[in-house]
Design a protein around this motif. Sequence first.
Motif, PDB file in Angstrom:
ATOM      1  N   MET A   1       0.846  -1.199   0.000  1.00 35.24           N
ATOM      2  CA  MET A   1       0.000   0.000   0.000  1.00 35.24           C
ATOM      3  C   MET A   1       0.881   1.247   0.000  1.00 35.24           C
ATOM      4  O   MET A   1       1.915   1.299   0.656  1.00 35.24           O
ATOM      5  N   THR A   2       0.414   2.290  -0.681  1.00 34.14           N
ATOM      6  CA  THR A   2       1.165   3.541  -0.716  1.00 34.14           C
ATOM      7  C   THR A   2       0.931   4.319   0.566  1.00 34.14           C
ATOM      8  O   THR A   2      -0.211   4.533   0.970  1.00 34.14           O
ATOM      9  N   GLN A   3       1.991   4.789   1.195  1.00 32.29           N
ATOM     10  CA  GLN A   3       1.865   5.555   2.425  1.00 32.29           C
ATOM     11  C   GLN A   3       1.454   6.982   2.104  1.00 32.29           C
ATOM     12  O   GLN A   3       1.751   7.509   1.039  1.00 32.29           O
ATOM     13  N   PRO A   4       0.775   7.654   3.061  1.00 26.01           N
ATOM     14  CA  PRO A   4       0.397   9.061   2.832  1.00 26.01           C
ATOM     15  C   PRO A   4       1.627   9.907   2.568  1.00 26.01           C
ATOM     16  O   PRO A   4       2.683   9.703   3.154  1.00 26.01           O
ATOM     17  N   MET A   5       1.472  10.909   1.707  1.00 30.04           N
ATOM     18  CA  MET A   5       2.610  11.740   1.294  1.00 30.04           C
ATOM     19  C   MET A   5       2.495  13.105   1.958  1.00 30.04           C
ATOM     20  O   MET A   5       1.500  13.812   1.772  1.00 30.04           O
ATOM     21  N   ARG A   6       3.491  13.439   2.760  1.00 31.14           N
ATOM     22  CA  ARG A   6       3.492  14.733   3.441  1.00 31.14           C
ATOM     23  C   ARG A   6       3.797  15.845   2.435  1.00 31.14           C
ATOM     24  O   ARG A   6       4.338  15.609   1.357  1.00 31.14           O
ATOM     25  N   GLY A   7       3.518  17.046   2.856  1.00 29.76           N
ATOM     26  CA  GLY A   7       3.736  18.181   1.972  1.00 29.76           C
ATOM     27  C   GLY A   7       5.166  18.328   1.557  1.00 29.76           C
ATOM     28  O   GLY A   7       5.476  18.698   0.435  1.00 29.76           O
ATOM     29  N   ASP A   8       6.118  18.066   2.481  1.00 28.15           N
ATOM     30  CA  ASP A   8       7.515  18.225   2.122  1.00 28.15           C
ATOM     31  C   ASP A   8       8.055  17.031   1.363  1.00 28.15           C
ATOM     32  O   ASP A   8       9.223  16.990   1.028  1.00 28.15           O
ATOM     33  N   GLN A   9       7.188  16.027   1.105  1.00 23.85           N
ATOM     34  CA  GLN A   9       7.623  14.852   0.340  1.00 23.85           C
ATOM     35  C   GLN A   9       6.880  14.749  -0.980  1.00 23.85           C
ATOM     36  O   GLN A   9       6.834  13.697  -1.592  1.00 23.85           O
ATOM     37  N   ALA A  10       6.262  15.822  -1.387  1.00 23.48           N
ATOM     38  CA  ALA A  10       5.458  15.756  -2.602  1.00 23.48           C
ATOM     39  C   ALA A  10       6.277  15.524  -3.827  1.00 23.48           C
ATOM     40  O   ALA A  10       5.766  15.150  -4.862  1.00 23.48           O
ATOM     41  N   HIS A  11       7.567  15.774  -3.706  1.00 28.43           N
ATOM     42  CA  HIS A  11       8.396  15.578  -4.898  1.00 28.43           C
ATOM     43  C   HIS A  11       9.695  14.908  -4.495  1.00 28.43           C
ATOM     44  O   HIS A  11      10.777  15.476  -4.579  1.00 28.43           O
ATOM     45  N   GLN A  12       9.588  13.675  -4.027  1.00 25.46           N
ATOM     46  CA  GLN A  12      10.732  13.009  -3.441  1.00 25.46           C
ATOM     47  C   GLN A  12      11.395  12.076  -4.446  1.00 25.46           C
ATOM     48  O   GLN A  12      10.877  11.808  -5.506  1.00 25.46           O
ATOM     49  N   PRO A  13      12.575  11.537  -4.089  1.00 29.49           N
ATOM     50  CA  PRO A  13      13.321  10.711  -5.034  1.00 29.49           C
ATOM     51  C   PRO A  13      12.585   9.453  -5.415  1.00 29.49           C
ATOM     52  O   PRO A  13      11.733   8.970  -4.700  1.00 29.49           O
ATOM     53  N   ALA A  14      12.982   8.940  -6.575  1.00 31.81           N
ATOM     54  CA  ALA A  14      12.320   7.768  -7.130  1.00 31.81           C
ATOM     55  C   ALA A  14      12.900   6.508  -6.541  1.00 31.81           C
ATOM     56  O   ALA A  14      13.774   6.511  -5.712  1.00 31.81           O
ATOM     57  N   THR A 103      -3.392   1.123  -6.437  1.00 30.16           N
ATOM     58  CA  THR A 103      -3.675   1.659  -5.103  1.00 30.16           C
ATOM     59  C   THR A 103      -3.527   3.179  -5.139  1.00 30.16           C
ATOM     60  O   THR A 103      -2.443   3.687  -5.447  1.00 30.16           O
ATOM     61  N   PRO A 104      -4.583   3.933  -4.836  1.00 30.43           N
ATOM     62  CA  PRO A 104      -4.495   5.408  -4.908  1.00 30.43           C
ATOM     63  C   PRO A 104      -3.495   5.955  -3.904  1.00 30.43           C
ATOM     64  O   PRO A 104      -3.258   5.378  -2.840  1.00 30.43           O
ATOM     65  N   ASN A 105      -2.896   7.083  -4.251  1.00 25.28           N
ATOM     66  CA  ASN A 105      -1.996   7.761  -3.319  1.00 25.28           C
ATOM     67  C   ASN A 105      -2.812   8.618  -2.357  1.00 25.28           C
ATOM     68  O   ASN A 105      -4.051   8.572  -2.339  1.00 25.28           O
ATOM     69  N   SER A 106      -2.128   9.427  -1.547  1.00 23.25           N
ATOM     70  CA  SER A 106      -2.827  10.229  -0.539  1.00 23.25           C
ATOM     71  C   SER A 106      -3.733  11.285  -1.159  1.00 23.25           C
ATOM     72  O   SER A 106      -4.600  11.831  -0.484  1.00 23.25           O
ATOM     73  N   GLU A 107      -3.520  11.571  -2.442  1.00 23.25           N
ATOM     74  CA  GLU A 107      -4.366  12.552  -3.141  1.00 23.25           C
ATOM     75  C   GLU A 107      -5.536  11.892  -3.856  1.00 23.25           C
ATOM     76  O   GLU A 107      -6.280  12.552  -4.583  1.00 23.25           O
ATOM     77  N   GLY A 108      -5.710  10.574  -3.676  1.00 21.78           N
ATOM     78  CA  GLY A 108      -6.822   9.873  -4.299  1.00 21.78           C
ATOM     79  C   GLY A 108      -6.634   9.608  -5.770  1.00 21.78           C
ATOM     80  O   GLY A 108      -7.604   9.325  -6.485  1.00 21.78           O
TER      81      GLY A 108
END
Length: 698
Positions: A1-14, A103-108
């Motif tokens: 499952m994809t974990q919720p993405m915090r604001g400071d992780q919206a553009h994190q490494p692949a 599986t949707p991310n924290s933004e649905g």
Amino acid sequence: MTQPMRGDQAHQPASARKSASLSSPSAARRLYRNLSGKFRVGTNPPTLEDSVVSGRGGDKERLRKTTIFQSNETLFEAVEHQELDLVQLLLSQYSLEELDLNTPNSEGLLPLDIAIMTNNVPMAKLLLRAGAKESPHFVSLEGRAVHLATLVQEAEQRVLELQAQVRNEGPGEREGSDQERQLKAWEWRLRLFRRMQTGFEHANPPDAPSLVRLSVSSSSSLKVDFQEPLCVNSAVVTKYKVSWSAAPLFSPLLGETVVDETTSLQCNITGLTSGTYYYVQVSAYNMKGWGPPVASTPACCAPSSWRDIDGRPPRQRGQKEALDQLLGQIKEAHRHCVCHEQCKAPPQGRKHSVSKSLRHLFQPTSKFVKSLKRGLYLTSIFYRDDNVLVTPEDQIPIVEVEDCYSSSLMQDFLWFTKVSYLWEEISWLQQCLSPSQSSCSCTLQTRLKMLQAVSHLQGMLGTQDLGQVYFEPIKDKHGNALLVLLKDMNACPNLDGVRWTQLCKLQLQRKSISSPEEPTALDMLLITLHEKLAYHRRSRKLLSPGLYLGYLKLCTSVEQIRALVPQKLPNVLCHTKIRDNNNVSREEWQWLQTLSSLDESLEMDRDVQSAPHQLLQDLRSAIKDLMAHINVPGNQLQDFRIYSQEVLEFGEKVSFLLLLPPSDEVCTAPGQNNPYSPRSGFLTLPLQIFELGRYIKF
């Protein structure tokens, strides 16, 4: 499952590659840098590289979850940045479960949602082929619009907050600060959400699917084939709906089904009533909803089969059972024969131990024939790729049958070909023929010696199955004849204590000791062994499902009838494909039976909606291709005809219509000129060999 993405992780490494490659930390570091370098914005969380280094002897489950989480992040970022090559790489390296593809991310959102709403057609089709789905959050158009508006609003608010924080920082603190990096990431994300929102607002439902064709696939089913709409109205089509009814206005509907497998645009409608006409329509769906339906061509069809006309059962139904029953009856009758007790073999346990001891005793210097003198010989070529099984002396295994052969060799050879489908019954067949040792019949004695040679070869090689007979014996000018058996060992268990050598090495070794002026049958075998192995591989291939047009051409000699076949697929007649649907409906068969010549078929162009018309179009193209293939001039078409007594069925999904030459040229007699000389790529097989090969494969 994809974990919720915090604001400071919206553009994190692949992510990195598949966890299977994590055994090498240096490889993991290199892959991580290659895949994630282009996406690095802002502060990095613990990376896969760090996980690999710290988890060498640690918690493997934690490492696996980290890998899956980061691979999912990488997939989302690759789709957002329209990195098609990277998405292809991830889909090839990871399973759907490892990628959490649906599986949707924290933004649905799902990866497919992003590709669709940015109108990235190549990306969307790639994800659809991999099994991607749309987000279940978007149950309505209003829900999708509200969701996108919320994402844009939240991103705008976050950008405003970060801009205020950056303005409050001093000039020296601003450059390269954490807030500065987060601001850039959220500004990019806001542009993405606005682009998705614009793509959704400007899209419309798709046009109707194109080229919707309806055909009869059996007495209880119909098949619908269609293609994408000519215009999708700025949104990728993600599924189709097929509806059917007994009324042209589709009221009431008898059924409908959704086709979400967009790689194969077809649908089989099963469980229908034979003889009842059904109307079918198809509609397409994109993120703006269902488009208008379009009726099929022809508009309706009735499930049926050509067998409905006379109720003829399938030709091959029960054939195998009947043959097994007949063999059982013969065996039972032989048990009560006087010769059975006289020729009864020794007990199985004793026979096995003697066989093992003999094989072990003669292993270093086996009793295989090293050179051909004069007579009839048998060899079995076991091959694996380009390697051939050889004896301890690096020779192919050959045993002698007898020191001469008669003029009836071809009849004995055809009999031996049938025996090759009963390898496990060789001992019993020897018992049946053992009284012929005192017989004056040369034929019976030769066939008994063939069985004895087979039994000897089975014992020496340690296996019963010696392979498939090559379609003709190899003869030379020295009075030798060599019967060749071929067996592919790629899918077989390994034989103990055997030697393999490369075919090219074996050929060079034989070339150094053979005479090029008068080669023996063994020399001729080794020179042409590549061709024989290719024939064996091709003879085991099957046709793909469909209806084919076959060309029946025979030729005779003094002792046999031979059939013309293609080298690429020698277990069927020369052919070309008419269509993918193998069934011939009642209506189509009735039309075919009314044809008196092929010229007549070329004039039947009136009802373009009828099933016979579509068959006519397909048949025209197939006839043109086949006649060019077999080198028949187009002006000779009026002399050919379609065999209308039955449709030949090879297995469940392969059917043939036969194209026949003029009646006096179906079978060319010795000395008769063949007016139609096929181009290269053909060979003629003895009719018995062809029938056996076709029966076994189909």
